[in-house]
Design a protein around this motif. Sequence first.
Motif, mmCIF file in Angstrom:
data_model
loop_
_atom_site.group_PDB
_atom_site.id
_atom_site.type_symbol
_atom_site.label_atom_id
_atom_site.label_comp_id
_atom_site.label_asym_id
_atom_site.label_seq_id
_atom_site.Cartn_x
_atom_site.Cartn_y
_atom_site.Cartn_z
ATOM 1 N N CYS A 1 -7.155 23.673 15.776
ATOM 2 C CA CYS A 1 -7.674 23.739 17.039
ATOM 3 C C CYS A 1 -6.610 24.820 17.574
ATOM 4 C CB CYS A 1 -7.755 22.482 17.673
ATOM 5 S SG CYS A 1 -8.026 22.936 19.547
ATOM 6 N N SER A 2 -6.980 25.842 18.436
ATOM 7 C CA SER A 2 -5.909 26.519 19.001
ATOM 8 C C SER A 2 -5.973 26.051 20.544
ATOM 9 C CB SER A 2 -6.162 28.097 18.938
ATOM 10 O OG SER A 2 -7.276 28.525 19.279
ATOM 11 N N LEU A 3 -4.787 26.204 21.060
ATOM 12 C CA LEU A 3 -4.835 25.991 22.627
ATOM 13 C C LEU A 3 -3.574 27.047 23.063
ATOM 14 C CD1 LEU A 3 -4.183 22.463 24.076
ATOM 15 C CD2 LEU A 3 -2.498 24.324 24.792
ATOM 16 N N GLY B 1 -7.935 31.626 17.303
ATOM 17 C CA GLY B 1 -8.746 30.692 16.833
ATOM 18 C C GLY B 1 -9.960 30.867 16.280
ATOM 19 N N SER B 2 -10.550 32.058 16.965
ATOM 20 C CA SER B 2 -11.829 32.825 16.034
ATOM 21 C C SER B 2 -11.492 33.308 14.724
ATOM 22 C CB SER B 2 -12.499 33.440 17.161
ATOM 23 O OG SER B 2 -12.884 33.004 18.187
ATOM 24 N N LEU B 3 -10.161 34.022 14.972
ATOM 25 C CA LEU B 3 -9.992 34.717 13.513
ATOM 26 C C LEU B 3 -9.811 33.617 12.344
ATOM 27 C CD1 LEU B 3 -7.436 37.390 14.628
ATOM 28 C CD2 LEU B 3 -9.828 37.768 13.656
ATOM 29 N N LEU B 4 -9.113 32.595 12.786
ATOM 30 C CA LEU B 4 -8.709 31.415 11.620
ATOM 31 C C LEU B 4 -9.863 30.724 11.404
ATOM 32 C CD1 LEU B 4 -5.206 30.895 12.913
ATOM 33 C CD2 LEU B 4 -5.898 32.445 11.013
ATOM 34 N N GLY B 5 -11.135 30.581 12.085
ATOM 35 C CA GLY B 5 -12.069 29.799 12.071
ATOM 36 C C GLY B 5 -11.656 28.142 12.552
ATOM 37 N N ALA B 6 -11.128 28.247 13.544
ATOM 38 C CA ALA B 6 -10.801 27.043 14.082
ATOM 39 C C ALA B 6 -12.107 26.369 14.748
ATOM 40 C CB ALA B 6 -9.844 27.119 15.219
ATOM 41 N N ASP B 7 -11.937 24.943 14.802
ATOM 42 C CA ASP B 7 -13.220 24.148 15.390
ATOM 43 C C ASP B 7 -13.400 24.528 16.903
ATOM 44 O OD1 ASP B 7 -15.173 21.893 15.126
ATOM 45 O OD2 ASP B 7 -13.718 20.997 16.629
ATOM 46 N N ARG B 8 -12.391 24.678 17.358
ATOM 47 C CA ARG B 8 -12.264 24.986 19.075
ATOM 48 C C ARG B 8 -11.079 25.419 19.116
ATOM 49 N NH1 ARG B 8 -13.077 18.852 20.424
ATOM 50 N NH2 ARG B 8 -13.660 19.172 18.219
ATOM 51 N N ALA B 9 -11.271 26.466 20.153
ATOM 52 C CA ALA B 9 -10.125 27.302 20.865
ATOM 53 C C ALA B 9 -10.275 26.968 22.309
ATOM 54 C CB ALA B 9 -10.158 28.744 20.675
ATOM 55 N N ILE B 10 -8.857 26.452 22.826
ATOM 56 C CA ILE B 10 -8.752 26.110 24.256
ATOM 57 C C ILE B 10 -7.902 27.233 25.076
ATOM 58 C CG2 ILE B 10 -7.821 24.333 25.795
ATOM 59 C CD1 ILE B 10 -8.704 22.457 23.742
#
Length: 332
Positions: A163-165, A178-187
């Motif tokens: 997750c990115s925050l 977050g999107s580049l790394l394929g995170a589940d969610r980005a906040i």
Amino acid sequence: MNQLLDHILACRTQADYYRLAIMAECNAVPSDMAVLFRHMDRLPKESLEWAERTRALMFAQADIVQPFRRTLVSSHVAFFTTRQAPDEPRDLILACCGLVDRLQVPISVVLQHLDGRRFDVLLVRDPTRRIYLQGVPDYGSDLRLVAERIRRDVNLDAYRSVCSLGTSGGGWASFILGSLLGADRAISMSGKPPGLTFRLARMWEKQGYSLDKDNAGFGVFQQLFDSIPDPSTRLLAFFGADYRDDREGAEAFEQMVGAVGIGFRGIDTHNLMGTIVERRRLATFLDYYLTGDLGKIVPPAGQRTVELDSFDQPGGRPGTAAVGEQHAPGGA
């Protein structure tokens, strides 16, 4: 006695105390601060109020110190963990600091409100105050290169989830990384697309940079996001519902990249993280939104403003035991 106390006792001017407080807020882990708190009687008056305020924030929801350790990955990237065995199942938080190299509150406060048995944290900063428009110094000259470097430095596949925050100026970087790394969610917390904030644009222009929204602001953000093939990361933009600038920032994220804006009613300040800490909700907020079921935590369309206590009851972190042996000193 730790090095932080030694440095405080060596200060000679108010500027020295101020610089040291900033350094501690950007780097110290909870155990560093806990040692300092045991020596409050030795602190000069110039540092006492700051130390008391930090202690109150750190122990707002838990009195057992989270034993995070800090490892520098590069000059502006740090890794925090309590891991004892390499095969421990973990979730990774990629944290993007705002303009003052923090997550709106001292790093020790955020770490103290995380469950150290579950989370590792990779913290990135852009000390140039260009909010990642030129990446992270000595790590990657744009966010795509930063993401590539993270993949080399961190085994993302070893984590249950990523997750990115990001806070304030780090909100848009959280969405992109977050999107580049394929995170589940980005906040994003109180974030907005670069180029939207007039105050920042004026500051950068004084430094000789042209940052109108057609090139280095909205354009960079939109182009970066549009270049990501099939982004699947869910984007969540949190803001104080009564704070106009951040509400407009969340609306811009909704329109540009399909983020879900979630406003907390009754909050009229940019420092959303600080407000959540002061209301004794940060631990429960992080548990709920970092790894909770997205199908349950995202409000339905048309109901995107919520009460701050809507996700949990008052008190400590639900269903978890604190990690570590150290307790809050001084009865905090």
